[in-house]
Write a protein that holds these residues in place. Structure first.
Motif, PDB file in Angstrom:
ATOM      1  N   LEU A   9    -118.511  39.000  87.968  1.00 32.60           N
ATOM      2  CA  LEU A   9    -117.600  37.894  88.229  1.00 32.60           C
ATOM      3  C   LEU A   9    -117.520  36.948  87.034  1.00 32.60           C
ATOM      4  O   LEU A   9    -116.434  36.463  86.687  1.00 32.60           O
ATOM      5  CB  LEU A   9    -118.057  37.125  89.470  1.00 32.60           C
ATOM      6  N   SER A  10    -118.651  36.722  86.378  1.00 35.75           N
ATOM      7  CA  SER A  10    -118.666  35.856  85.193  1.00 35.75           C
ATOM      8  C   SER A  10    -117.791  36.432  84.087  1.00 35.75           C
ATOM      9  O   SER A  10    -117.064  35.696  83.406  1.00 35.75           O
ATOM     10  CB  SER A  10    -120.100  35.670  84.693  1.00 35.75           C
ATOM     11  N   LEU A  11    -117.856  37.750  83.889  1.00 29.65           N
ATOM     12  CA  LEU A  11    -117.017  38.396  82.880  1.00 29.65           C
ATOM     13  C   LEU A  11    -115.531  38.238  83.224  1.00 29.65           C
ATOM     14  O   LEU A  11    -114.713  37.947  82.342  1.00 29.65           O
ATOM     15  CB  LEU A  11    -117.363  39.881  82.776  1.00 29.65           C
ATOM     16  N   LYS A  12    -115.211  38.427  84.485  1.00 30.53           N
ATOM     17  CA  LYS A  12    -113.815  38.287  84.915  1.00 30.53           C
ATOM     18  C   LYS A  12    -113.312  36.867  84.683  1.00 30.53           C
ATOM     19  O   LYS A  12    -112.188  36.661  84.197  1.00 30.53           O
ATOM     20  CB  LYS A  12    -113.680  38.658  86.394  1.00 30.53           C
ATOM     21  N   LEU A  13    -114.135  35.888  85.021  1.00 35.56           N
ATOM     22  CA  LEU A  13    -113.738  34.494  84.860  1.00 35.56           C
ATOM     23  C   LEU A  13    -113.592  34.125  83.392  1.00 35.56           C
ATOM     24  O   LEU A  13    -112.643  33.426  83.009  1.00 35.56           O
ATOM     25  CB  LEU A  13    -114.748  33.573  85.548  1.00 35.56           C
ATOM     26  N   LEU A  14    -114.521  34.586  82.563  1.00 33.25           N
ATOM     27  CA  LEU A  14    -114.441  34.306  81.136  1.00 33.25           C
ATOM     28  C   LEU A  14    -113.154  34.861  80.542  1.00 33.25           C
ATOM     29  O   LEU A  14    -112.437  34.164  79.816  1.00 33.25           O
ATOM     30  CB  LEU A  14    -115.642  34.906  80.405  1.00 33.25           C
ATOM     31  N   GLU A  15    -112.859  36.104  80.853  1.00 34.51           N
ATOM     32  CA  GLU A  15    -111.661  36.745  80.310  1.00 34.51           C
ATOM     33  C   GLU A  15    -110.408  36.014  80.786  1.00 34.51           C
ATOM     34  O   GLU A  15    -109.495  35.729  79.987  1.00 34.51           O
ATOM     35  CB  GLU A  15    -111.612  38.208  80.725  1.00 34.51           C
ATOM     36  N   PHE A  16    -110.351  35.694  82.070  1.00 35.32           N
ATOM     37  CA  PHE A  16    -109.167  35.021  82.621  1.00 35.32           C
ATOM     38  C   PHE A  16    -108.989  33.644  81.994  1.00 35.32           C
ATOM     39  O   PHE A  16    -107.884  33.278  81.577  1.00 35.32           O
ATOM     40  CB  PHE A  16    -109.290  34.886  84.137  1.00 35.32           C
ATOM     41  N   GLU A  17    -110.053  32.868  81.931  1.00 40.80           N
ATOM     42  CA  GLU A  17    -109.944  31.495  81.428  1.00 40.80           C
ATOM     43  C   GLU A  17    -109.576  31.469  79.950  1.00 40.80           C
ATOM     44  O   GLU A  17    -108.735  30.666  79.527  1.00 40.80           O
ATOM     45  CB  GLU A  17    -111.251  30.745  81.674  1.00 40.80           C
ATOM     46  N   ILE A  18    -110.211  32.338  79.144  1.00 38.43           N
ATOM     47  CA  ILE A  18    -109.888  32.378  77.712  1.00 38.43           C
ATOM     48  C   ILE A  18    -108.436  32.795  77.508  1.00 38.43           C
ATOM     49  O   ILE A  18    -107.705  32.200  76.703  1.00 38.43           O
ATOM     50  CB  ILE A  18    -110.841  33.327  76.966  1.00 38.43           C
ATOM     51  N   ARG A  19    -108.001  33.804  78.237  1.00 38.82           N
ATOM     52  CA  ARG A  19    -106.611  34.276  78.112  1.00 38.82           C
ATOM     53  C   ARG A  19    -105.624  33.198  78.544  1.00 38.82           C
ATOM     54  O   ARG A  19    -104.601  32.970  77.883  1.00 38.82           O
ATOM     55  CB  ARG A  19    -106.435  35.550  78.937  1.00 38.82           C
ATOM     56  N   GLN A  20    -105.922  32.530  79.650  1.00 42.15           N
ATOM     57  CA  GLN A  20    -105.000  31.525  80.174  1.00 42.15           C
ATOM     58  C   GLN A  20    -104.925  30.297  79.269  1.00 42.15           C
ATOM     59  O   GLN A  20    -103.851  29.777  78.985  1.00 42.15           O
ATOM     60  CB  GLN A  20    -105.427  31.103  81.577  1.00 42.15           C
ATOM     61  N   ILE A  21    -106.081  29.840  78.782  1.00 43.68           N
ATOM     62  CA  ILE A  21    -106.091  28.670  77.902  1.00 43.68           C
ATOM     63  C   ILE A  21    -105.385  28.987  76.588  1.00 43.68           C
ATOM     64  O   ILE A  21    -104.681  28.141  76.025  1.00 43.68           O
ATOM     65  CB  ILE A  21    -107.533  28.193  77.646  1.00 43.68           C
ATOM     66  N   THR A  22    -105.569  30.204  76.082  1.00 44.79           N
ATOM     67  CA  THR A  22    -104.864  30.620  74.868  1.00 44.79           C
ATOM     68  C   THR A  22    -103.363  30.502  75.056  1.00 44.79           C
ATOM     69  O   THR A  22    -102.638  30.020  74.169  1.00 44.79           O
ATOM     70  CB  THR A  22    -105.234  32.060  74.483  1.00 44.79           C
ATOM     71  N   ALA A  23    -102.873  30.917  76.213  1.00 48.30           N
ATOM     72  CA  ALA A  23    -101.438  30.809  76.510  1.00 48.30           C
ATOM     73  C   ALA A  23    -101.007  29.350  76.598  1.00 48.30           C
ATOM     74  O   ALA A  23     -99.912  28.986  76.143  1.00 48.30           O
ATOM     75  CB  ALA A  23    -101.122  31.528  77.820  1.00 48.30           C
ATOM     76  N   TYR A  24    -101.864  28.497  77.139  1.00 44.26           N
ATOM     77  CA  TYR A  24    -101.531  27.077  77.273  1.00 44.26           C
ATOM     78  C   TYR A  24    -101.378  26.384  75.920  1.00 44.26           C
ATOM     79  O   TYR A  24    -100.644  25.402  75.798  1.00 44.26           O
ATOM     80  CB  TYR A  24    -102.609  26.348  78.070  1.00 44.26           C
ATOM     81  N   THR A  25    -102.091  26.860  74.899  1.00 46.49           N
ATOM     82  CA  THR A  25    -102.073  26.168  73.603  1.00 46.49           C
ATOM     83  C   THR A  25    -100.678  26.113  72.991  1.00 46.49           C
ATOM     84  O   THR A  25    -100.368  25.190  72.234  1.00 46.49           O
ATOM     85  CB  THR A  25    -103.032  26.838  72.597  1.00 46.49           C
ATOM     86  N   SER A  26     -99.846  27.081  73.303  1.00 48.27           N
ATOM     87  CA  SER A  26     -98.495  27.088  72.732  1.00 48.27           C
ATOM     88  C   SER A  26     -97.630  25.981  73.312  1.00 48.27           C
ATOM     89  O   SER A  26     -96.629  25.575  72.693  1.00 48.27           O
ATOM     90  CB  SER A  26     -97.824  28.446  72.971  1.00 48.27           C
ATOM     91  N   ALA A  27     -98.004  25.472  74.489  1.00 48.81           N
ATOM     92  CA  ALA A  27     -97.223  24.415  75.130  1.00 48.81           C
ATOM     93  C   ALA A  27     -97.828  23.035  74.942  1.00 48.81           C
ATOM     94  O   ALA A  27     -97.108  22.033  74.890  1.00 48.81           O
ATOM     95  CB  ALA A  27     -97.073  24.712  76.623  1.00 48.81           C
ATOM     96  N   PHE A  28     -99.168  22.977  74.801  1.00 44.74           N
ATOM     97  CA  PHE A  28     -99.834  21.683  74.750  1.00 44.74           C
ATOM     98  C   PHE A  28    -100.997  21.751  73.769  1.00 44.74           C
ATOM     99  O   PHE A  28    -102.046  22.333  74.067  1.00 44.74           O
ATOM    100  CB  PHE A  28    -100.333  21.301  76.140  1.00 44.74           C
ATOM    101  N   PRO A  29    -100.853  21.184  72.564  1.00 47.27           N
ATOM    102  CA  PRO A  29    -101.866  21.314  71.512  1.00 47.27           C
ATOM    103  C   PRO A  29    -103.268  20.869  71.903  1.00 47.27           C
ATOM    104  O   PRO A  29    -104.244  21.406  71.372  1.00 47.27           O
ATOM    105  CB  PRO A  29    -101.305  20.440  70.386  1.00 47.27           C
ATOM    106  N   LYS A  30    -103.391  19.904  72.808  1.00 47.59           N
ATOM    107  CA  LYS A  30    -104.733  19.447  73.182  1.00 47.59           C
ATOM    108  C   LYS A  30    -105.544  20.548  73.868  1.00 47.59           C
ATOM    109  O   LYS A  30    -106.769  20.434  73.996  1.00 47.59           O
ATOM    110  CB  LYS A  30    -104.644  18.210  74.073  1.00 47.59           C
ATOM    111  N   CYS A  31    -104.874  21.608  74.278  1.00 47.65           N
ATOM    112  CA  CYS A  31    -105.587  22.738  74.890  1.00 47.65           C
ATOM    113  C   CYS A  31    -106.439  23.493  73.880  1.00 47.65           C
ATOM    114  O   CYS A  31    -107.287  24.305  74.271  1.00 47.65           O
ATOM    115  CB  CYS A  31    -104.599  23.687  75.562  1.00 47.65           C
TER     116      CYS A  31
END
Length: 268
Positions: A9-31
């Motif tokens: 579960l930790s691996l799944k959460l890490l992968e999801f959160e890193i991928r999602q935050i990476t996508a957020y950076t294109s919209a909001f630099p503070k990410c």
């Protein structure tokens, strides 16, 4: 058994959160700060004693293997995005002072001592990326001439900008030339291959033809838990044309092996 499911579960959460935050950076630099923090969480996860001890018990689990590959690809992609931001925003202290960068800087100093690199040496760094912490540390500590090579032209241009703000800009240059076309590969006394270079065997094949007979090659890689943030190097990898000396790096984020051409050893 419960601990194994918690690990998965930790691996799944890490992968999801890193991928999602990476996508957020294109919209909001503070990410980008969020992304830095999450990659630092991954560093902590890799060094967590409980995970280190339990990895041998779980590494053969096919789900763990697949998730580990997913985490690696997602985290390396995220790091490239973060480095490009860092290179263009050098004044952002909260981004620069990441755990990952501290670990890299400490590792480089150990590598320099192990390889005996000084101001008379010529160092080629393959896979230099957009935010050249390793290269600048090499130039600062040793005074050596350093060339960073990366196939990503945008990363190379950003690395030049980042290096221009340092005191060691005159000792460091960058290129996106393919390795086979790079004349400096023949001049280099030392070559370092980044842990985020995927096809290490192909690089080594090219270096066999290009590099000097007396070159020392330091290959960064990550096996086991460290493969969550690095491409691996097969255990017991048989290379008849090279001698191999593995360097103990338990406390570091990646492992290293030093390679030298066999013909050099035969002259001794």
């Amino acid at each position: 058994m419960l601990e194994e499911y918690e690990f998965i579960l930790s691996l799944k959460l890490l992968e999801f959160e890193i991928r999602q935050i990476t996508a957020y950076t294109s919209a909001f630099p503070k990410c980008y700060t969020m992304l830095k923090n999450k990659l630092d969480d991954l560093c902590d996860f890799i060094h967590k004693e409980e995970n280190v001890q339990n990895w041998p018990l779980w590494q053969s689990n096919t789900e763990v293997q697949e998730l580990s590959r997913n985490v690696r690809e997602t985290s390396i992609r995220a790091l490239r995005v973060l480095e490009k931001y860092q290179a263009g925003h050098g004044e952002k202290d909260e981004i620069q002072q990441s755990k990952y960068m501290d670990l890299i800087s400490d590792s480089v100093r150990s590598e320099l001592a192990c390889l005996q690199i000084d101001q008379d040496c010529k160092v080629l760094f393959i896979g230099s990326g957009a935010f050249p912490v390793s290269l600048l540390t090499i130039a600062q500590v040793s005074g050596a001439e350093v060339v960073g090579q990366d196939l990503d032209e945008e990363a190379v241009e950003l690395a030049k900008q980042a290096a221009a703000m340092s005191d060691w800009v005159n000792r460091v240059t960058f290129t996106h030339q393919p390795l086979k076309e790079l004349a400096f590969a023949q001049e280099a006394t030392h070559i370092i291959v980044a842990s985020h270079v995927a096809d290490k065997q192909e690089v080594l094949k090219d270096l066999r033809q290009l590099a000097s007979s007396r070159v020392k090659i330091l290959m960064r890689y990550g096996n086991g838990l460290k493969s969550l943030f690095n491409y691996s190097w097969p255990e017991g990898n048989h290379l008849p044309s090279w001698t191999q000396c593995r360097v103990s790096t338990a406390s570091q984020l990646y492992d290293t092996v030093i390679l030298e051409k066999v013909m050099q050893m035969k002259r001794v």
